[in-house]
Design a protein around this motif. Structure first.
Motif, PDB file in Angstrom:
ATOM      1  N   ALA A 195      50.237  45.660  31.201  1.00 26.22           N
ATOM      2  CA  ALA A 195      50.765  44.737  32.201  1.00 26.22           C
ATOM      3  C   ALA A 195      51.492  43.610  31.490  1.00 26.22           C
ATOM      4  O   ALA A 195      50.959  42.993  30.568  1.00 26.22           O
ATOM      5  CB  ALA A 195      49.618  44.171  33.044  1.00 26.22           C
ATOM      6  N   TYR A 196      52.702  43.356  31.918  1.00 28.28           N
ATOM      7  CA  TYR A 196      53.521  42.324  31.271  1.00 28.28           C
ATOM      8  C   TYR A 196      54.365  41.642  32.326  1.00 28.28           C
ATOM      9  O   TYR A 196      55.043  42.303  33.113  1.00 28.28           O
ATOM     10  CB  TYR A 196      54.415  42.970  30.197  1.00 28.28           C
ATOM     11  CG  TYR A 196      55.495  42.058  29.657  1.00 28.28           C
ATOM     12  CD1 TYR A 196      56.842  42.343  29.850  1.00 28.28           C
ATOM     13  CD2 TYR A 196      55.166  40.911  28.952  1.00 28.28           C
ATOM     14  CE1 TYR A 196      57.828  41.510  29.368  1.00 28.28           C
ATOM     15  CE2 TYR A 196      56.146  40.062  28.465  1.00 28.28           C
ATOM     16  CZ  TYR A 196      57.485  40.361  28.675  1.00 28.28           C
ATOM     17  OH  TYR A 196      58.461  39.534  28.188  1.00 28.28           O
ATOM     18  N   TYR A 197      54.288  40.329  32.343  1.00 30.65           N
ATOM     19  CA  TYR A 197      55.090  39.551  33.276  1.00 30.65           C
ATOM     20  C   TYR A 197      54.861  40.074  34.695  1.00 30.65           C
ATOM     21  O   TYR A 197      53.738  40.108  35.173  1.00 30.65           O
ATOM     22  CB  TYR A 197      56.565  39.623  32.853  1.00 30.65           C
ATOM     23  CG  TYR A 197      57.433  38.595  33.525  1.00 30.65           C
ATOM     24  CD1 TYR A 197      57.201  37.230  33.348  1.00 30.65           C
ATOM     25  CD2 TYR A 197      58.476  38.990  34.348  1.00 30.65           C
ATOM     26  CE1 TYR A 197      57.989  36.289  33.994  1.00 30.65           C
ATOM     27  CE2 TYR A 197      59.277  38.060  34.981  1.00 30.65           C
ATOM     28  CZ  TYR A 197      59.022  36.710  34.811  1.00 30.65           C
ATOM     29  OH  TYR A 197      59.805  35.788  35.447  1.00 30.65           O
ATOM     30  N   ASN A 198      55.897  40.499  35.366  1.00 29.20           N
ATOM     31  CA  ASN A 198      55.763  40.919  36.750  1.00 29.20           C
ATOM     32  C   ASN A 198      55.830  42.436  36.879  1.00 29.20           C
ATOM     33  O   ASN A 198      56.228  42.954  37.929  1.00 29.20           O
ATOM     34  CB  ASN A 198      56.880  40.284  37.575  1.00 29.20           C
ATOM     35  CG  ASN A 198      56.502  40.210  39.047  1.00 29.20           C
ATOM     36  OD1 ASN A 198      55.324  40.182  39.384  1.00 29.20           O
ATOM     37  ND2 ASN A 198      57.500  40.217  39.905  1.00 29.20           N
ATOM     38  N   MET A 199      55.448  43.139  35.821  1.00 33.43           N
ATOM     39  CA  MET A 199      55.564  44.595  35.876  1.00 33.43           C
ATOM     40  C   MET A 199      54.454  45.240  35.069  1.00 33.43           C
ATOM     41  O   MET A 199      53.801  44.597  34.254  1.00 33.43           O
ATOM     42  CB  MET A 199      56.925  45.024  35.319  1.00 33.43           C
ATOM     43  CG  MET A 199      57.069  44.774  33.828  1.00 33.43           C
ATOM     44  SD  MET A 199      58.742  44.941  33.244  1.00 33.43           S
ATOM     45  CE  MET A 199      59.397  43.347  33.687  1.00 33.43           C
ATOM     46  N   LEU A 200      54.244  46.504  35.337  1.00 30.88           N
ATOM     47  CA  LEU A 200      53.317  47.299  34.549  1.00 30.88           C
ATOM     48  C   LEU A 200      54.143  48.287  33.739  1.00 30.88           C
ATOM     49  O   LEU A 200      54.828  49.133  34.302  1.00 30.88           O
ATOM     50  CB  LEU A 200      52.339  48.065  35.448  1.00 30.88           C
ATOM     51  CG  LEU A 200      51.366  48.971  34.710  1.00 30.88           C
ATOM     52  CD1 LEU A 200      50.312  48.138  33.996  1.00 30.88           C
ATOM     53  CD2 LEU A 200      50.708  49.955  35.659  1.00 30.88           C
ATOM     54  N   LEU A 201      54.094  48.145  32.430  1.00 34.28           N
ATOM     55  CA  LEU A 201      54.814  49.075  31.571  1.00 34.28           C
ATOM     56  C   LEU A 201      54.023  50.369  31.466  1.00 34.28           C
ATOM     57  O   LEU A 201      52.828  50.339  31.198  1.00 34.28           O
ATOM     58  CB  LEU A 201      55.019  48.460  30.182  1.00 34.28           C
ATOM     59  CG  LEU A 201      55.887  47.201  30.142  1.00 34.28           C
ATOM     60  CD1 LEU A 201      55.803  46.533  28.778  1.00 34.28           C
ATOM     61  CD2 LEU A 201      57.337  47.539  30.475  1.00 34.28           C
ATOM     62  N   VAL A 202      54.711  51.479  31.704  1.00 39.38           N
ATOM     63  CA  VAL A 202      54.088  52.794  31.595  1.00 39.38           C
ATOM     64  C   VAL A 202      54.688  53.451  30.360  1.00 39.38           C
ATOM     65  O   VAL A 202      55.862  53.845  30.350  1.00 39.38           O
ATOM     66  CB  VAL A 202      54.359  53.636  32.858  1.00 39.38           C
ATOM     67  CG1 VAL A 202      53.708  55.011  32.734  1.00 39.38           C
ATOM     68  CG2 VAL A 202      53.854  52.908  34.096  1.00 39.38           C
TER      69      VAL A 202
ATOM     70  N   ASN B 197      62.927  40.206  31.468  1.00 40.88           N
ATOM     71  CA  ASN B 197      62.361  40.660  32.731  1.00 40.88           C
ATOM     72  C   ASN B 197      63.507  41.113  33.621  1.00 40.88           C
ATOM     73  O   ASN B 197      64.671  40.911  33.312  1.00 40.88           O
ATOM     74  CB  ASN B 197      61.571  39.536  33.398  1.00 40.88           C
ATOM     75  CG  ASN B 197      62.470  38.416  33.878  1.00 40.88           C
ATOM     76  OD1 ASN B 197      63.019  38.472  34.963  1.00 40.88           O
ATOM     77  ND2 ASN B 197      62.642  37.384  33.064  1.00 40.88           N
ATOM     78  N   VAL B 198      63.146  41.760  34.716  1.00 41.19           N
ATOM     79  CA  VAL B 198      64.169  42.310  35.592  1.00 41.19           C
ATOM     80  C   VAL B 198      64.266  41.559  36.902  1.00 41.19           C
ATOM     81  O   VAL B 198      64.972  41.981  37.811  1.00 41.19           O
ATOM     82  CB  VAL B 198      63.901  43.808  35.876  1.00 41.19           C
ATOM     83  CG1 VAL B 198      64.046  44.612  34.606  1.00 41.19           C
ATOM     84  CG2 VAL B 198      62.511  43.995  36.474  1.00 41.19           C
ATOM     85  N   ASP B 199      63.547  40.464  37.020  1.00 45.94           N
ATOM     86  CA  ASP B 199      63.602  39.699  38.268  1.00 45.94           C
ATOM     87  C   ASP B 199      64.614  38.571  38.144  1.00 45.94           C
ATOM     88  O   ASP B 199      64.919  38.091  37.055  1.00 45.94           O
ATOM     89  CB  ASP B 199      62.220  39.112  38.576  1.00 45.94           C
ATOM     90  CG  ASP B 199      61.249  40.187  39.014  1.00 45.94           C
ATOM     91  OD1 ASP B 199      60.044  40.030  38.734  1.00 45.94           O
ATOM     92  OD2 ASP B 199      61.703  41.174  39.609  1.00 45.94           O
ATOM     93  N   GLY B 200      65.111  38.137  39.273  1.00 45.78           N
ATOM     94  CA  GLY B 200      66.004  36.980  39.279  1.00 45.78           C
ATOM     95  C   GLY B 200      67.271  37.191  38.476  1.00 45.78           C
ATOM     96  O   GLY B 200      67.791  36.256  37.877  1.00 45.78           O
TER      97      GLY B 200
END
Lengths: 711, 214
Positions: free
Chosen positions: A384-391, A446-449
Motif C-alpha cells: 500500500a502506497y499513498y492512495n493506491m495498492l501496488l500489485v 502519484n496518479v491523483d490530481g
C-alpha cells in the motif's frame, strides 16, 4: 616543484561504472553515513538481541535459520511483538515470563508449519486493526491478536490468541421445535408451548385469527471477534401450526423455540434471521429473511423467538455477500482502504481478492480481480502506497485505486516486477523501493490530481554488485528502511549462495550506496524506534558448542558478532564474547586527475578524518589498475601538529577534560613513481570516520603514456 | 518499551569523548525514565510488596440487591409481593445505584445476577381469557448515564438473569445504576390487568464491578 592539490569532499557512494567521478568510491564496505559531516563512519557492528554475554544466545539456541520476521508495534510502541519463524514453528518473543537466567522466552504460536524452500517466498504479515494476518500459502491463514497473553506461573503458554482467517464453512441450519397448542397436557417430542395472549403489542408469532396456518423458517450467521459476519446458513426446518380456536391458546400468538449452532473459536455472537409468516406458502425456494435478534455469546444453544413480524429488522445478507474463504492458499496479504487484500495462491496466481471493509474474514462473491489479462506473470506481492495498492507481479506492476465498491485495477508498468516481496519498502520523501532481478527500482509520484508516476532504476552505480545476485532465490531477499539510521538495507543471496549473504545499503541523505559484508542477515525488519533487527541466516547446527542463532541487532557495537567461550573471556563461566569488529574498507575511485594520458607523481594523500585516538589506520595505494598495492605506514587518528588528545588507558579522572572528535588532515607519504591512474584504499577494524581526502601530486613535464602494444 | 542497544562503545585507546559517553548513558537512562511498561517486567521481579493497592485494578461488589421495598406489595396468600400497576405506569425503574471514585482510564467489567419472579399472565383472571396478555421484564445497566447493558425481554415466570459487559472507561468518578422495566398495564383486552396484583419481584442480586487500568 610546487604540488597540485586535488581535493574530494564531500564524498559520494560507490560507483561501479567506468569512468568514475573522483568523489565516488570503488568500494565502501561496512560503513554508515556520519550525520554531521556526511562522511563515512565505520563504527558499526551487530550484537545479540539480548546483549548480556552470559545469557549466550538464549532463548534462540536451538533455532536454525530464521525464515521470516515481523516486528509489530502497537499503542505507539508501548507493545512490541516480535514474531519470527524457524524450523517450521512460528514464535513470538515473550519478555514477561522469563527469569534472571533467561529473561526472554520463546512462545509458540503455531508449530508444524511448512518450511519454505530457498526459492519460495516466506510468510507474509499484514496488520489489520487489532489483528495480524499471517499467511504463507501452505498452512491455514491465521489472525493473531497478540494480547491478552496467558501464560501460567511456570512461564508456559496456556493459550495463544490466534484465530482462523476467513470462514471455512457456513453455519449449520437452525432447528426449530414444534408448537404445542395445548400445553396443559404434556405432548411428546420436541415441542414447546408458550403462547402470547391477544395484545396490541406485537409479541409472539403467528396470526390471532383462529384456523390460520402459520409457518416460519430461520437462518443464522456467526459474528467473530473481528466483527466479520459469516456466510448465512441454509434455511431451517419449518415450524408450522394452525392458530387454535379453542383451549388455552385460542386466538393467541406463540413463542417459538429454535436451536442455533455454535460458531468456531473466536465467535462472539450469532445473528438470527427469520421469514415473515409464510402461512400456507412454502415453495421450498429461498424466501426473504429478516433480522430477529443477535445472541451476544457463543454459548446459548437455543433462543425463544417472541419477535412479531412487524418488529423484524433489516433484510438478511444474501448468500453472495459473504462466502466461504475464497483463497485458502493465499501467500500475500496487505491492508488497503480498510479491506484485507489477498492473492489467490499458487493455484490461482492471477487473482486478487479483497474483504468487506472492516471485516477481514468476510468476502463477497464478486469482490475479486483477475490480473491475468496482461503478460506480466502472477501476483508476487502487495504494497500500500499513498492512495493506491501496488500489485507486484513477476514482470509487471499494477495498482488498485478507489474505495470498497469502486475498486479498479490499472497497469503501471510492464517488464519490471519482482519476486522479492520482502524488499518492497516505502522510504519517506522518496517512494517505494524494491529489488528486482536486475537491480533496485524506485516508484515515485502519484496518479491523483493530475500527477504522474515514474519507475526508475536506482542501482545503476552498483551494477557489478547486483550482477553477483543469485536470482533463483530472489524470493528470499529481504529489506527494510530505518528512520533512525536513515538507511535502506537490502540483503540477498550472492555468488551462488542459497541464502542472503551480501547487503547493499542506500544512504537516503546522500542517495549513496555502500555494501555490508559479514552480516549474517536472513531476514530483517525495523522496530518502532528504527533499530534494525535481523534473523541469523544459519542458526545453530546442533552439534558441539553453541553457535550464533536467533535475533540480532545492527548497532554501534564494535564487533562482528560473538563466539562461544567456555571460560567467558576469563569470567570462568560460559559466555558469548565479542569478536573483532567487521572489517571496513574504503577504496577510492581510480583518479586520473583530469588527464588520462599524462603521467603524474603522487607525493601525499591527505585523509580528512575525525580524530579517534591512538589506534592506527593503514593505507594502501595502487597505480595504473595494478592488483597489488603498496602499504603506507599506519597513522594515529590524532592531530599531527598538536598534543595528542586523551584516550582510554591514559586519561585521568578529575584531571583531564572530555575530548571531542576534531576534523584534521592525516598525511600519508606516497612513494610509487609516476602513474596515469591512482587509487588508495583503507581497510581497518579500528574506528575511522573519513570526511574527505586530498591528493598532492606533480606532473613531470612531458611524461605521457607510451604508444600502444603492437600485435 | 523503547529497547536500547549499543549507541557508542568506548574502546581502548580511543578518545574519551563527552558525546560518546552521553549518547550511551542517555540512551539507557531515557529507557528507564519513560520506556518501562508492564510488558517488559517478568513477574518474578515483583511481589505484592512492590505493588501499590489499586495500581492495576479495582473491585466493587454489592450483594443482597432486591426490589425496593417501597414497590413490594400486592401478594396474596401463597403469592409474592412485588410491583403493582397501582405504582407502576411503565418505563425504566432504577432499583440500584452506586458511585465509585478514583477510576482511571481502562476497561470495566460489570456483572449483575439475581433471581426474579414474574407474573406472566394477565393479572385480571377469569374465564377463558386468563392466559392472555403476556408480560415480560427487561434489565438495564447504565454507566454515567450511558447504557452498557440492555437485556432482551424475558418472558418466563422465573429466571436467573446473568448480565455481563466489558466496556472502556475514562478516569474519574462513576455512577452505575441498575434498572428494570416490565410490560405496562394491559388495557385493551377483555381481561385487563388490575392495579393491585403483584407482577414482578427480584432478589438475591449481586453486582460486581472490576475496572482494569490501561
Amino acid at each position: 616543484m610546487k604540488g597540485i592539490r586535488f581535493e574530494a569532499r564531500p564524498l559520494e557512494g560507490i560507483s561501479e561504472r567506468i569512468p568514475q567521478q573522483p568523489i565516488e568510491a570503488t568500494e565502501i564496505i561496512n560503513f554508515t553515513l556520519h550525520k554531521q559531516t556526511f562522511g563515512w563512519d565505520n563504527r558499526i557492528g551487530y550484537e545479540r538481541f539480548d546483549p548480556v554475554e552470559t545469557h549466550l544466545w538464549r532463548p534462540f539456541e536451538t533455532l536454525g535459520r530464521i525464515d521470516s520476521l515481523f516486528i509489530w508495534g502497537r499503542h505507539q510502541g508501548a507493545q512490541e511483538w516480535v514474531l519470527f519463524e524457524s524450523k517450521g514453528s512460528l514464535y513470538y518473543l515473550d519478555e514477561m515470563s522469563g527469569d534472571t537466567i533467561t529473561p526472554l522466552v520463546l512462545q509458540t504460536i503455531e508449530s508444524s508449519r511448512t518450511i519454505p524452500a530457498s526459492s519460495e517466498p516466506v510468510t507474509s504479515y499484514a496488520p489489520f486493526g487489532r489483528f495480524l494476518c499471517v499467511v504463507n500459502g501452505y498452512d491455514k491463514p491465521l489472525k493473531y491478536a497478540a494480547w491478552p497473553v496467558w501464560v501460567n506461573v511456570s512461564g508456559v503458554n496456556v493459550s495463544v490468541p490466534k484465530y482462523q482467517l476467513g470462514w471455512t464453512e457456513s453455519p449449520a441450519a437452525p432447528v426449530t421445535w414444534g408448537i404445542d397448542l395445548t400445553p396443559s397436557t404434556i405432548a411428546g417430542g420436541q415441542v414447546v408451548g408458550i403462547w402470547a395472549g391477544s395484545s396490541s403489542e406485537e409479541i409472539g408469532l403467528g396470526s390471532l385469527t383462529a384456523g390460520t396456518t402459520n409457518l416460519y423458517r430461520y437462518k443464522v450467521t456467526f459474528v467473530n471477534n473481528a466483527g466479520s459476519e459469516s456466510p448465512i446458513s441454509s434455511g431451517s426446518n419449518a415450524v408450522t401450526w394452525d392458530t387454535p380456536a379453542g383451549g388455552v391458546g385460542a386466538d393467541s400468538r406463540f413463542i417459538t423455540f429454535v436451536e442455533i449452532p455454535k460458531g468456531p473459536p473466536g465467535t462472539t455472537a450469532r445473528r438470527v434471521y427469520r421469514t415473515v409468516n409464510l402461512g400456507t406458502y412454502d415453495s421450498g425456494l429461498s424466501e426473504n429473511y429478516f433480522f430477529v435478534m443477535e445472541v451476544n455469546n457463543n454459548i446459548d444453544p437455543y433462543i425463544y423467538d417472541h419477535v412479531g413480524d412487524d418488529q423484524l429488522g433489516s433484510l438478511a445478507p444474501s448468500a453472495a455477500s459473504s462466502i466461504i474463504f475464497p483463497t485458502a492458499g493465499t501467500r500475500f496479504c496487505a491492508t488497503f482502504k480498510n479491506c484485507l487484500f489477498l492473492d489467490g495462491g499458487a493455484s490461482d496466481g492471477t487473482s486478487v481478492y479483497w474483504s468487506n471493509p472492516g471485516q477481514p474474514d468476510t468476502y463477497a462473491a464478486l469482490d475479486f480481480f483477475d490480473v491475468g489479462a496482461r503478460q506480466s506473470g502472477e501476483v508476487t506481492g502487495f504494497h500500500a502506497y499513498y492512495n493506491m495498492l501496488l500489485v507486484f507481479r513477476e514482470r509487471g506492476i499494477d495498482f488498485v485505486r478507489g474505495v470498497y465498491g469502486t475498486f479498479d485495477l490499472q497497469p503501471l508498468i510492464d517488464g519490471v516486477g519482482t519476486k522479492a516481496k520482502d524488499t518492497i519498502t516505502t522510504i519517506p520523501d522518496l517512494g517505494v523501493v524494491f529489488l528486482a532481478s536486475d537491480g533496485v527500482y524506485l516508484i515515485a509520484g502519484n496518479v491523483d490530481g493530475g500527477g504522474s508516476m515514474e519507475v526508475k532504476k536506482l542501482s545503476n552505480s552498483i551494477i557489478k554488485t547486483i550482477d553477483r545476485m543469485n536470482t533463483d532465490v530472489l524470493a528470499r531477499a529481504t529489506a527494510t528502511y530505518s528512520h533512525k539510521w536513515r538507511e535502506w538495507h537490502c540483503y540477498f543471496a550472492a555468488d551462488g549462495s542459497d541464502r542472503p549473504n551480501l547487503g547493499i545499503v542506500l544512504h537516503v541523505d546522500r542517495l549513496a550506496w555502500s555494501v555490508r559484508e559479514d552480516f549474517p542477515v536472513a531476514v530483517i525488519d525495523s522496530n518502532y524506534n528504527g533499530d534494525l533487527i535481523f534473523g541469523h541466516n544459519e542458526g545453530d547446527n546442533g552439534a558441539g558448542d553453541p553457535d550464533p542463532s536467533g535475533l540480532f541487532v545492527i548497532s554501534h557495537r564494535r564487533t562482528c558478532g560473538q563466539v562461544y567461550d567456555a571460560d567467558g573471556g576469563g569470567q570462568q563461566i560460559p559466555a558469548a564474547v565479542d569478536t573483532t569488529p567487521c572489517s571496513s574498507k574504503y577504496r577510492s575511485a581510480w583518479i586520473e586527475f583530469g588527464d588520462a594520458e599524462a603521467k603524474k607523481r603522487v607525493h601525499y594523500v591527505y585523509l580528512a578524518v575525525l580524530t579517534q585516538g591512538d589506534n592506527a589506520i593503514g593505507l594502501t595505494y595502487f597505480k595504473d589498475y595494478a592488483y597489488a598495492g603498496v602499504a603506507a605506514p599506519g597513522m594515529l587518528m590524532q592531530r599531527p601538529d598538536h598534543l595528542s588528545q586523551k584516550v582510554f588507558g591514559i586519561v585521568e579522572t578529575d584531571a583531564d577534560v572530555w575530548e571531542e572528535g576534531l576534523v584534521t588532515q592525516i598525511r600519508y607519504p606516497i612513494d610509487q613513481g609516476s602513474c596515469a591512474q591512482f587509487q588508495f584504499e583503507v581497510e581497518t577494524t579500528n574506528d575511522f570516520v573519513l570526511v574527505g581526502y586530498a591528493i598532492e601530486y606533480t606532473e613531470p613535464t612531458g611524461m605521457k603514456v607510451i604508444t600502444g602494444k603492437r600485435s | 518499551m523503547a529497547k536500547t542497544w549499543t549507541v557508542h562503545e568506548a574502546r581502548s585507546e580511543n578518545l574519551v569523548t563527552a558525546d560518546g559517553f552521553n549518547q550511551e548513558y542517555d540512551a539507557l537512562k531515557s529507557s528507564l525514565n519513560g520506556g518501562v511498561d508492564r510488558t517488559m517486567m517478568p513477574p518474578e521481579y515483583f511481589d505484592r510488596t512492590h505493588l501499590k493497592d489499586g495500581c492495576f485494578h479495582n473491585v466493587s461488589l454489592s450483594t443482597d440487591i432486591q426490589l425496593n421495598s417501597s414497590y413490594a406489595k400486592g401478594g396474596g396468600a401463597e403469592e409474592f409481593d412485588g410491583v403493582v400497576y397501582e405504582d407502576y405506569g411503565g418505563g425504566q425503574v432504577e432499583t440500584f445505584k452506586t458511585t465509585i471514585s478514583g477510576l482511571k482510564d481502562g476497561i470495566a467489567h460489570v456483572e449483575f445476577k439475581c433471581w426474579y419472579l414474574l407474573n406472566m399472565f394477565t393479572s385480571g383472571r377469569g374465564g377463558s381469557n386468563e392466559l392472555q396478555g403476556m408480560h415480560t421484564v427487561r434489565w438495564f445497566i447504565t454507566y454515567n448515564g450511558s447504557k452498557v447493558i440492555e437485556s432482551s425481554k424475558m418472558a418466563v415466570q422465573w429466571g436467573n438473569p446473568h448480565l455481563t459487559a466489558d466496556f472502556p472507561i475514562f478516569g474519574g468518578d462513576a455512577e452505575i445504576k441498575i434498572l428494570f422495566s416490565i410490560t405496562p398495564k394491559l388495557t385493551d383486552g377483555s381481561a385487563d390487568d388490575d392495579d393491585t396484583t403483584s407482577m414482578f419481584f427480584f432478589g438475591g442480586g449481586q453486582f460486581l464491578f472490576i475496572p482494569r487500568w490501561r
